[in-house]
Design a protein around this motif. Sequence first.
Motif, PDB file in Angstrom:
ATOM      1  N   LEU A  85       0.849  -1.193   0.000  1.00  0.00           N
ATOM      2  CA  LEU A  85       0.000   0.000   0.000  1.00  0.00           C
ATOM      3  C   LEU A  85       0.883   1.241   0.000  1.00  0.00           C
ATOM      4  CD1 LEU A  85      -2.818  -0.930   2.556  1.00  0.00           C
ATOM      5  CD2 LEU A  85      -2.654  -1.449   0.112  1.00  0.00           C
ATOM      6  N   GLY A  86       0.568   2.158  -0.859  1.00  0.00           N
ATOM      7  CA  GLY A  86       1.363   3.374  -0.958  1.00  0.00           C
ATOM      8  C   GLY A  86       2.427   3.323  -2.038  1.00  0.00           C
ATOM      9  N   GLU A  87       2.697   2.132  -2.589  1.00  0.00           N
ATOM     10  CA  GLU A  87       3.662   2.032  -3.678  1.00  0.00           C
ATOM     11  C   GLU A  87       3.051   2.551  -4.978  1.00  0.00           C
ATOM     12  OE1 GLU A  87       5.398  -1.811  -4.184  1.00  0.00           O
ATOM     13  OE2 GLU A  87       6.005  -2.001  -2.082  1.00  0.00           O
ATOM     14  N   SER A  88       3.872   3.122  -5.823  1.00  0.00           N
ATOM     15  CA  SER A  88       3.415   3.661  -7.102  1.00  0.00           C
ATOM     16  C   SER A  88       2.941   2.536  -8.019  1.00  0.00           C
ATOM     17  CB  SER A  88       4.557   4.421  -7.777  1.00  0.00           C
ATOM     18  OG  SER A  88       4.221   4.768  -9.106  1.00  0.00           O
ATOM     19  N   ILE A  89       1.970   2.861  -8.868  1.00  0.00           N
ATOM     20  CA  ILE A  89       1.527   1.891  -9.871  1.00  0.00           C
ATOM     21  C   ILE A  89       2.150   2.201 -11.234  1.00  0.00           C
ATOM     22  CG2 ILE A  89      -0.622   1.406  -8.648  1.00  0.00           C
ATOM     23  CD1 ILE A  89      -2.050   3.114 -10.829  1.00  0.00           C
ATOM     24  N   LYS A  90       3.132   3.075 -11.228  1.00  0.00           N
ATOM     25  CA  LYS A  90       3.799   3.413 -12.482  1.00  0.00           C
ATOM     26  C   LYS A  90       4.422   2.165 -13.091  1.00  0.00           C
ATOM     27  CE  LYS A  90       7.024   6.691 -14.562  1.00  0.00           C
ATOM     28  NZ  LYS A  90       7.960   7.823 -14.333  1.00  0.00           N
ATOM     29  N   GLY A  91       4.111   1.898 -14.346  1.00  0.00           N
ATOM     30  CA  GLY A  91       4.631   0.724 -15.034  1.00  0.00           C
ATOM     31  C   GLY A  91       3.781  -0.524 -14.871  1.00  0.00           C
ATOM     32  N   MET A  92       2.775  -0.477 -13.985  1.00  0.00           N
ATOM     33  CA  MET A  92       1.885  -1.633 -13.822  1.00  0.00           C
ATOM     34  C   MET A  92       1.098  -1.836 -15.113  1.00  0.00           C
ATOM     35  SD  MET A  92      -1.022  -2.328 -10.891  1.00  0.00           S
ATOM     36  CE  MET A  92       0.161  -2.363  -9.538  1.00  0.00           C
ATOM     37  N   LYS A  93       1.002  -3.087 -15.551  1.00  0.00           N
ATOM     38  CA  LYS A  93       0.329  -3.390 -16.820  1.00  0.00           C
ATOM     39  C   LYS A  93      -1.103  -3.846 -16.544  1.00  0.00           C
ATOM     40  CE  LYS A  93       2.775  -5.265 -20.094  1.00  0.00           C
ATOM     41  NZ  LYS A  93       3.582  -6.247 -20.875  1.00  0.00           N
ATOM     42  N   ILE A  94      -2.033  -3.069 -17.050  1.00  0.00           N
ATOM     43  CA  ILE A  94      -3.456  -3.313 -16.789  1.00  0.00           C
ATOM     44  C   ILE A  94      -4.163  -3.657 -18.095  1.00  0.00           C
ATOM     45  CG2 ILE A  94      -5.619  -2.221 -16.085  1.00  0.00           C
ATOM     46  CD1 ILE A  94      -4.045  -0.628 -14.030  1.00  0.00           C
ATOM     47  N   ALA A  95      -4.934  -4.739 -18.067  1.00  0.00           N
ATOM     48  CA  ALA A  95      -5.707  -5.182 -19.229  1.00  0.00           C
ATOM     49  C   ALA A  95      -7.175  -4.823 -19.031  1.00  0.00           C
ATOM     50  CB  ALA A  95      -5.561  -6.686 -19.416  1.00  0.00           C
ATOM     51  N   VAL A  96      -7.798  -4.327 -20.091  1.00  0.00           N
ATOM     52  CA  VAL A  96      -9.228  -3.981 -20.063  1.00  0.00           C
ATOM     53  C   VAL A  96      -9.932  -4.833 -21.116  1.00  0.00           C
ATOM     54  CG1 VAL A  96     -10.932  -2.165 -20.352  1.00  0.00           C
ATOM     55  CG2 VAL A  96      -8.705  -1.628 -19.331  1.00  0.00           C
ATOM     56  N   PRO A  97     -10.713  -5.827 -20.701  1.00  0.00           N
ATOM     57  CA  PRO A  97     -11.376  -6.709 -21.682  1.00  0.00           C
ATOM     58  C   PRO A  97     -12.466  -5.977 -22.459  1.00  0.00           C
ATOM     59  CG  PRO A  97     -11.268  -7.727 -19.498  1.00  0.00           C
ATOM     60  CD  PRO A  97     -10.935  -6.274 -19.322  1.00  0.00           C
ATOM     61  N   GLU A  98     -12.452  -6.111 -23.758  1.00  0.00           N
ATOM     62  CA  GLU A  98     -13.474  -5.464 -24.583  1.00  0.00           C
ATOM     63  C   GLU A  98     -14.858  -6.015 -24.269  1.00  0.00           C
ATOM     64  OE1 GLU A  98     -13.554  -7.596 -28.780  1.00  0.00           O
ATOM     65  OE2 GLU A  98     -11.494  -7.001 -28.299  1.00  0.00           O
ATOM     66  N   GLU A  99     -14.935  -7.269 -23.829  1.00  0.00           N
ATOM     67  CA  GLU A  99     -16.231  -7.900 -23.523  1.00  0.00           C
ATOM     68  C   GLU A  99     -16.911  -7.246 -22.314  1.00  0.00           C
ATOM     69  OE1 GLU A  99     -13.815 -10.667 -25.880  1.00  0.00           O
ATOM     70  OE2 GLU A  99     -13.400  -9.550 -24.032  1.00  0.00           O
ATOM     71  N   TYR A 100     -16.146  -6.533 -21.474  1.00  0.00           N
ATOM     72  CA  TYR A 100     -16.713  -5.922 -20.280  1.00  0.00           C
ATOM     73  C   TYR A 100     -17.408  -4.591 -20.576  1.00  0.00           C
ATOM     74  CZ  TYR A 100     -14.222  -9.326 -17.342  1.00  0.00           C
ATOM     75  OH  TYR A 100     -13.763 -10.482 -16.740  1.00  0.00           O
ATOM     76  N   PHE A 101     -17.406  -4.178 -21.844  1.00  0.00           N
ATOM     77  CA  PHE A 101     -18.060  -2.919 -22.210  1.00  0.00           C
ATOM     78  C   PHE A 101     -18.992  -3.100 -23.402  1.00  0.00           C
ATOM     79  CE2 PHE A 101     -14.335  -1.557 -19.864  1.00  0.00           C
ATOM     80  CZ  PHE A 101     -14.849  -0.556 -19.051  1.00  0.00           C
ATOM     81  N   GLN A 102     -19.505  -4.303 -23.563  1.00  0.00           N
ATOM     82  CA  GLN A 102     -20.388  -4.564 -24.684  1.00  0.00           C
ATOM     83  C   GLN A 102     -21.842  -4.327 -24.291  1.00  0.00           C
ATOM     84  OE1 GLN A 102     -19.327  -8.420 -26.295  1.00  0.00           O
ATOM     85  NE2 GLN A 102     -17.406  -7.653 -27.162  1.00  0.00           N
ATOM     86  N   GLU A 103     -22.757  -4.721 -25.162  1.00  0.00           N
ATOM     87  CA  GLU A 103     -24.188  -4.501 -24.945  1.00  0.00           C
ATOM     88  C   GLU A 103     -24.623  -5.052 -23.591  1.00  0.00           C
ATOM     89  OE1 GLU A 103     -28.454  -5.546 -27.138  1.00  0.00           O
ATOM     90  OE2 GLU A 103     -26.559  -6.206 -28.009  1.00  0.00           O
ATOM     91  N   GLY A 104     -25.440  -4.293 -22.903  1.00  0.00           N
ATOM     92  CA  GLY A 104     -25.921  -4.699 -21.587  1.00  0.00           C
ATOM     93  C   GLY A 104     -25.280  -3.917 -20.458  1.00  0.00           C
ATOM     94  N   ILE A 105     -24.147  -3.250 -20.744  1.00  0.00           N
ATOM     95  CA  ILE A 105     -23.505  -2.411 -19.740  1.00  0.00           C
ATOM     96  C   ILE A 105     -24.097  -1.006 -19.834  1.00  0.00           C
ATOM     97  CG2 ILE A 105     -21.316  -1.589 -18.808  1.00  0.00           C
ATOM     98  CD1 ILE A 105     -21.659  -4.673 -18.915  1.00  0.00           C
TER      99      ILE A 105
END
Length: 486
Positions: free
Chosen positions: A251-271
Amino acid sequence: MAFNYFDTNLDDLHEALQSGKVTAEQLTKDTFANIAATDADLQAFIRLHEEEALAQARDIDEKGDFSNPLAGIPMAMKDNIATNGLETTGASHILEGFKPVYDAAVTTKLNEAGAVVVGKANMDEFAMGGSTETSYYKKTKNAWDYTKVPGGSSGGSAAAVAAGQVPYALGSDTGGSIRQPAAFNGIVGMKPTYGRVSRFGLFAMASSLDQIGPLTRTVKDNALVMNAIAGFDKRDSTSAELEVPDFTAKLGESIKGMKIAVPEEYFQEGIATEVATQVKAAIAQLEAMGAQVDQVSLPHTQYGVAAYYVLMASEASSNLQRYDGIRYGFRSPEAKSLEEVYKDTRTDGFGDEVKRRIMLGTYSLSAGAYDAFFKKAAQVRTLIIDDFNKVFENYDLIVGPTTPTQPYGIGEEIDDPKAMYLGDVLTIPVNLAGLPGLSINAGFNGGMPIGLQMIGKPFDEATIYQAAYAFEQENRFFEQHPAVAD
């Protein structure tokens, strides 16, 4: 010295108890007074254990040992977690009056930490539901709007924390039952990696999916509770024999350089548009804080709900056969034969949603349907696990919405099982894959919170907490309180 749980945290309470500014007994009395003032409307608790809790608090004061961060601090327990000698019913009529003769593993760990259990939080019956409306006892309200549902099945636990009745609570998560109510109530809810927290003493619904986890107002509080409840338990055959890290360490450590994936399926119809907009803004913030964000695909996400409801119902059908009117709990007084004891007890003792899932599961396991349903669902589960594994070869976290919509009105979806089931479309895959997942408040729309879900690699809850804490400190949404705070 009276404490307002909206303006304090576990560290503050710990310091006050250690320094003698307040006693565990007084803090517990204040907690019960707070619950008495708000729960007639909120309906977060099925039952309170005031006499036992105050005796426990006095014992802690006499010992004077407040070395553990949770010592002397009141909390709420979901009603499907066993507490020795204290009525535990799973919010079902069929277990009314049942008092376990043993403690769940997490109850034992909290007792050893010096936590004070003030009562049993309301829930969907046997954790079957997404709105805490299937409880035999009452319907809990959302802490931000009493006309809205609190989510489920851990709705009572989430509402109690969000409304400032207790600083933390435990829930259970089979397909989203910690994260969805956390999102609906604007708090932090962690579903740990499968095997991280012992399931011993948790009333089983679907044994390959269930996990116990904490609900808190802040990320650090959540990590502190996880420190207390995680660990190997030889009584649970699925418990992971791994060293438990300090979940607060990053806790408190930087997230700089952290690799985050965003699934395209999580923003499809129904959201819902407002959910997508707020969550995308949160993801943009993570990127501005130094994280590398990329879009990815989890192609089998679309099959998650169907696979889950076959597997979950099948396991539930098997697990709930133990409630037969013979060994414990309710027995139909009208029964005149052994067959009637079974039939009438279950007819009268189970609610509609539980019966629906038992029948679905029993059919899925039948000789003519096993290959067509259960076996295929298990194969889809493997495909979903493979999807996650491929993404985690290159990324640290997966991020997206926790729920497709904001909280809906009480009574709005309870008669539409399909709509209710689809509410877990974004949380279910995490349980099928056994991964850790956390929901944190991403902001508000129309005065109601929206959840941001962070999913991590197996047994890497620490990285989730690191990212969630960074986001929380950047926004400090936890400083906004529902009207009950006034």
